[in-house]
Design an enzyme around this catalytic site. Structure first.
Site, PDB file in Angstrom:
ATOM      1  N   LEU A  23       0.877  -1.170   0.000  1.00  0.00           N
ATOM      2  CA  LEU A  23       0.000   0.000   0.000  1.00  0.00           C
ATOM      3  C   LEU A  23       0.911   1.216   0.000  1.00  0.00           C
ATOM      4  O   LEU A  23       1.924   1.225   0.712  1.00  0.00           O
ATOM      5  CB  LEU A  23      -0.907   0.020   1.239  1.00  0.00           C
ATOM      6  CG  LEU A  23      -1.957  -1.095   1.353  1.00  0.00           C
ATOM      7  CD1 LEU A  23      -2.677  -1.007   2.697  1.00  0.00           C
ATOM      8  CD2 LEU A  23      -2.963  -1.019   0.209  1.00  0.00           C
ATOM      9  N   ASP A  24       0.561   2.251  -0.771  1.00  0.00           N
ATOM     10  CA  ASP A  24       1.461   3.397  -0.809  1.00  0.00           C
ATOM     11  C   ASP A  24       1.421   4.148   0.515  1.00  0.00           C
ATOM     12  O   ASP A  24       0.562   3.922   1.366  1.00  0.00           O
ATOM     13  CB  ASP A  24       1.178   4.300  -2.020  1.00  0.00           C
ATOM     14  CG  ASP A  24      -0.121   5.075  -1.908  1.00  0.00           C
ATOM     15  OD1 ASP A  24      -0.307   5.785  -0.908  1.00  0.00           O
ATOM     16  OD2 ASP A  24      -0.946   4.999  -2.839  1.00  0.00           O
ATOM     17  N   VAL A  25       2.363   5.050   0.693  1.00  0.00           N
ATOM     18  CA  VAL A  25       2.575   5.683   1.999  1.00  0.00           C
ATOM     19  C   VAL A  25       1.339   6.431   2.488  1.00  0.00           C
ATOM     20  O   VAL A  25       1.091   6.513   3.698  1.00  0.00           O
ATOM     21  CB  VAL A  25       3.807   6.613   1.941  1.00  0.00           C
ATOM     22  CG1 VAL A  25       3.558   7.797   1.017  1.00  0.00           C
ATOM     23  CG2 VAL A  25       4.224   7.078   3.332  1.00  0.00           C
TER      24      VAL A  25
END
EC number: 5.4.99.22
Length: 291
Positions: free
Chosen positions: A109-111
């Site tokens: 999952l992106d930041v």
């Protein structure tokens, strides 16, 4: 009993079998001091020494290793990497420690995205779940900013062209909100980088909040705080294994009693608070060093 080298390494979480075959062909793997070749078989014993790029790795016999799976509530701001050179918090920081194994993230999952992230000790399970050919559903709750009309929803369902190829939501459902701030629940069957955000951006709508709420039939557990984790029971683990045609596990490290399957909420919250304080101090220190 001997096994193919790439199978042993995949089980230990060092990549898919195809990726490991490439590593072996490149001469990066040694077994007991000798460079391995594709097709080599090994018998996992206490004295076996396997190295990748000169680094000794830990492997176990198939019968010894129990497949474990964690559901983790990733907060915004954490990176999906084992180590960050800048000292920023990562999704691995709060996971329980293991001996003779390691946690492998099932996708990323992106930041700026929060929500359900699965971890497992079984590299083959992780790689199969992530592979696009398996088409495992991922569901997201998305808050969007911008005008959304039937034409845009139709485009998102039928497909739009992204820089890495066509993409579409499998399902899209309005779930609340008014005006230009609205919530939708969407599903995908692949895990391309920032795909949910890029799909909405392709029709001129910005994503202001993104939460993964389901992976396959495994939902984000109710009552689990951000930064908390819970271990899946045997039935849930075998559901995931069945999705990708792996044999079922016969044992679990999770206690049978329901109240012992999950860390108590107050224990998790204390751990989350403690970690946040440590991470905050780490980031402050990093700014001072760079400043």
């Amino acid at each position: 009993m001997s096994e193919k080298l790439q199978k042993v390494l995949a089980r230990a979480g060092h990549g898919s079998r195809r990726e490991i075959e490439s590593i072996i062909e490149a001469g990066r793997v040694s077994v007991d001091g000798k460079i391995a070749t594709l097709g080599d078989r090994v018998e996992v014993t206490p004295g076996l020494k396997i190295r990748i790029d000169g680094h000794l790795i830990s492997v176990k016999e198939s019968a010894e290793q129990i497949c474990r799976v964690l559901a983790y509530y990733k907060p915004e701001g954490e990176l999906c990497t084992r180590n960050d050179p800048e000292g920023r918090p990562t999704v691995f920081d709060r996971l329980p420690k293991l001996r003779g194994a390691r946690w492998i993230a099932v996708g990323r999952l992106d930041v700026n995205t929060c929500g359900l992230l699965l971890f497992t000790t079984d590299g083959e399970l992780a790689n199969r779940l992530m592979h696009p050919s398996r088409e495992v559903e991922r569901e997201y709750a998305v808050r969007v900013f911008g005008q959304v009309d039937e034409s845009k929803l139709r485009d998102l369902s039928r497909g739009v062209q992204l820089e890495d190829g066509p993409a579409a939501f499998k399902t899209i459902k309005f779930s609340g909100g008014e005006g230009i701030n609205q919530w939708y629940n969407v599903t995908l069957t692949e895990g391309r980088n920032r795909e949910v955000r890029r799909l909405w951006e392709a029709v001129g709508v910005q994503v202001s909040r993104l939460i993964r709420v389901r992976y396959g039939d495994i939902p984000l557990p109710k009552g689990l705080p951000r930064g908390g984790w819970t271990e899946l029971d045997l039935a849930q683990t075998n559901y995931l294994r069945g999705l990708v045609e792996l044999p079922p596990e016969t044992s679990s490290k999770v206690a049978v009693e329901k109240d012992r399957r999950r860390m108590k909420a107050n224990q998790i919250r204390r751990a989350v608070k403690r970690h946040s304080q440590i991470a905050g101090g780490r980031r402050s220190g990093g700014r001072n060093n760079n400043g």
